[in-house]
Motif scaffolding. Structure first.
Motif, PDB file in Angstrom:
ATOM      1  N   GLU A  21       0.820  -1.219   0.000  1.00 41.21           N
ATOM      2  CA  GLU A  21       0.000   0.000   0.000  1.00 41.21           C
ATOM      3  C   GLU A  21       0.853   1.269   0.000  1.00 41.21           C
ATOM      4  O   GLU A  21       0.311   2.375  -0.007  1.00 41.21           O
ATOM      5  CB  GLU A  21      -0.919   0.020   1.223  1.00 41.21           C
ATOM      6  CG  GLU A  21      -1.966  -1.081   1.246  1.00 41.21           C
ATOM      7  CD  GLU A  21      -1.376  -2.446   1.615  1.00 41.21           C
ATOM      8  OE1 GLU A  21      -1.904  -3.478   1.113  1.00 41.21           O
ATOM      9  OE2 GLU A  21      -0.390  -2.489   2.385  1.00 41.21           O
ATOM     10  N   GLY A  22       2.190   1.120   0.000  1.00 40.01           N
ATOM     11  CA  GLY A  22       3.060   2.280  -0.029  1.00 40.01           C
ATOM     12  C   GLY A  22       3.452   2.812   1.333  1.00 40.01           C
ATOM     13  O   GLY A  22       3.964   3.928   1.443  1.00 40.01           O
ATOM     14  N   GLU A  23       3.282   2.019   2.381  1.00 40.97           N
ATOM     15  CA  GLU A  23       3.690   2.436   3.726  1.00 40.97           C
ATOM     16  C   GLU A  23       5.131   2.008   3.976  1.00 40.97           C
ATOM     17  O   GLU A  23       5.499   0.845   3.754  1.00 40.97           O
ATOM     18  CB  GLU A  23       2.786   1.800   4.781  1.00 40.97           C
ATOM     19  CG  GLU A  23       3.151   2.198   6.207  1.00 40.97           C
ATOM     20  CD  GLU A  23       2.329   1.470   7.252  1.00 40.97           C
ATOM     21  OE1 GLU A  23       2.569   1.692   8.461  1.00 40.97           O
ATOM     22  OE2 GLU A  23       1.441   0.671   6.864  1.00 40.97           O
ATOM     23  N   VAL A  24       5.963   2.943   4.416  1.00 39.09           N
ATOM     24  CA  VAL A  24       7.355   2.635   4.750  1.00 39.09           C
ATOM     25  C   VAL A  24       7.376   2.022   6.147  1.00 39.09           C
ATOM     26  O   VAL A  24       7.058   2.682   7.145  1.00 39.09           O
ATOM     27  CB  VAL A  24       8.237   3.892   4.686  1.00 39.09           C
ATOM     28  CG1 VAL A  24       9.677   3.541   5.065  1.00 39.09           C
ATOM     29  CG2 VAL A  24       8.196   4.507   3.291  1.00 39.09           C
ATOM     30  N   LEU A  25       7.757   0.748   6.223  1.00 37.31           N
ATOM     31  CA  LEU A  25       7.705  -0.002   7.476  1.00 37.31           C
ATOM     32  C   LEU A  25       8.985   0.125   8.287  1.00 37.31           C
ATOM     33  O   LEU A  25       8.965  -0.009   9.511  1.00 37.31           O
ATOM     34  CB  LEU A  25       7.422  -1.484   7.186  1.00 37.31           C
ATOM     35  CG  LEU A  25       6.171  -1.764   6.352  1.00 37.31           C
ATOM     36  CD1 LEU A  25       6.067  -3.253   6.038  1.00 37.31           C
ATOM     37  CD2 LEU A  25       4.919  -1.271   7.073  1.00 37.31           C
ATOM     38  N   ALA A  26      10.098   0.341   7.598  1.00 41.43           N
ATOM     39  CA  ALA A  26      11.391   0.527   8.263  1.00 41.43           C
ATOM     40  C   ALA A  26      12.299   1.260   7.291  1.00 41.43           C
ATOM     41  O   ALA A  26      12.189   1.077   6.075  1.00 41.43           O
ATOM     42  CB  ALA A  26      12.007  -0.818   8.661  1.00 41.43           C
ATOM     43  N   ALA A  27      13.182   2.090   7.821  1.00 43.73           N
ATOM     44  CA  ALA A  27      14.026   2.891   6.930  1.00 43.73           C
ATOM     45  C   ALA A  27      15.372   3.171   7.585  1.00 43.73           C
ATOM     46  O   ALA A  27      15.482   3.252   8.811  1.00 43.73           O
ATOM     47  CB  ALA A  27      13.338   4.214   6.582  1.00 43.73           C
ATOM     48  N   VAL A  28      16.397   3.312   6.742  1.00 46.77           N
ATOM     49  CA  VAL A  28      17.727   3.738   7.196  1.00 46.77           C
ATOM     50  C   VAL A  28      18.272   4.738   6.187  1.00 46.77           C
ATOM     51  O   VAL A  28      17.823   4.805   5.032  1.00 46.77           O
ATOM     52  CB  VAL A  28      18.719   2.566   7.336  1.00 46.77           C
ATOM     53  CG1 VAL A  28      18.258   1.579   8.388  1.00 46.77           C
ATOM     54  CG2 VAL A  28      18.943   1.873   5.993  1.00 46.77           C
TER      55      VAL A  28
END
Length: 316
Positions: A21-28
């Motif tokens: 759905e385009g949700e960023v679940l984790a990011a670095v």
């Protein structure tokens, strides 16, 4: 399934796990190294860090420059020379354990805007990002234009002024050389020298000028700063009018750091499109600000990641 999108830029490497759905679940995010080996090491680290323990179908590495798809290499990258010539799939793929796709960064950002941003709901989109340079991407009939070798959609390096300023690519008068954030800075410095009594000139005499200074002073009504942004928009519009004629898009979306200026640039760009583009394309197109901001690259890359069956992990 989820996918990992990696946006490799001249100053930072951003990676994220993105849901369908385009949700960023984790990011670095890491600074971009300047040596090829460190660059590969950092890309691998970013992918493994966000992808570990997640339900990931694939990874897309969005990289700056001219991509030779058959060899998964960047053959020319004026803003990140360290990436040139690296066999990316060969060097990165075995270290991450996920199916890996290589894509141009601006094309990935265009796909992000198409899937999740200002281009959602249309079939034909032209996207430009105005930053240090100008990147672009084209969606035609819901497909990303790549060209015969994977290097299609390099809209920033279309010549709009044959004797114009030198571009980072070596050519003269590219759209990038006339309408990017770098071009705004150059034009502002020139205008400050020519108009020392203006607010822009007085600020330049005290310290160096930043792009945000030009926008702030223009909003406060400084005529010289306004003229800098208006001229930027005029050149942008000249380029966009050509793209409107060639691609007949429903939407042109413009993003990047320079678009903090919004309609201070886009108003004159729209005027040029009305003057120079031809009907019926001119009468259809809507010029919008992109909506995803700096996340467009990660979101678009994730949506372009392929699973082992060759389908897009987040849908086509």
């Amino acid at each position: 399934m989820n996918a990992v999108g990696v946006d490799v830029g001249g100053t930072k490497i951003a990676a994220g796990v993105v849901s369908p759905e385009g949700e960023v679940l984790a990011a670095v995010r890491y600074p971009t190294p300047r040596s090829p080996d460190k660059l590969v090491e950092t890309m691998v680290r970013a992918i493994n860090e966000v992808g570990s323990g997640k339900d990931v179908a694939g990874v897309c590495l969005a990289v700056p420059g001219f991509v030779l798809a058959q060899k998964d290499t960047v053959v020319f990258s004026p803003n990140l020379p360290a990436i040139e010539g690296i066999p990316l799939k060969e060097r990165v793929g075995p270290e991450v354990g996920f199916p890996l796709t290589i894509e141009n960064d601006a094309s990935a950002a265009a796909w992000g805007e198409f899937r999740f941003g200002s281009g959602s709901g249309v079939d034909d989109l032209v996207f430009l990002t105005l930053g240090t340079g100008i990147g672009g991407g084209v969606i035609s009939h819901r497909a990303l234009l790549r060209g015969a070798q994977g290097s299609g959609g390099e809209l920033g390096h279309v010549t709009v002024h044959a004797t114009g300023p030198r571009c980072a690519c070596g050519n003269r008068g590219c759209l990038e050389a006339l309408a990017s954030g770098t071009a705004i800075g150059r034009r502002a410095r020139e205008a400050a020298v020519e108009n020392p009594g203006s607010a822009l000139g007085r600020l330049a005499a005290r310290r160096g000028l930043l792009g945000e200074d030009v926008t702030e002073l223009a909003r406060e009504g400084d005529g010289v700063a306004l003229s800098v942004l208006e001229e930027t928009g005029r050149w942008l519009g000249i380029g966009l009018a050509g793209f409107v004629n060639v691609f007949n898009p429903e939407v042109v979306a413009v993003g990047g750091g320079a678009m903090e200026a919004g309609d201070l640039i886009l108003a004159s760009a729209r005027r040029e499109i009305r003057l120079r583009a031809r009907p019926p394309s001119r009468d259809l197109v809507e010029v919008k600000e992109a909506t995803l901001g700096p996340e467009s690259g990660v979101l678009g890359a994730a949506a372009l990641a392929r699973n082992t069956d060759g389908a897009y992990a987040l849908g086509g």
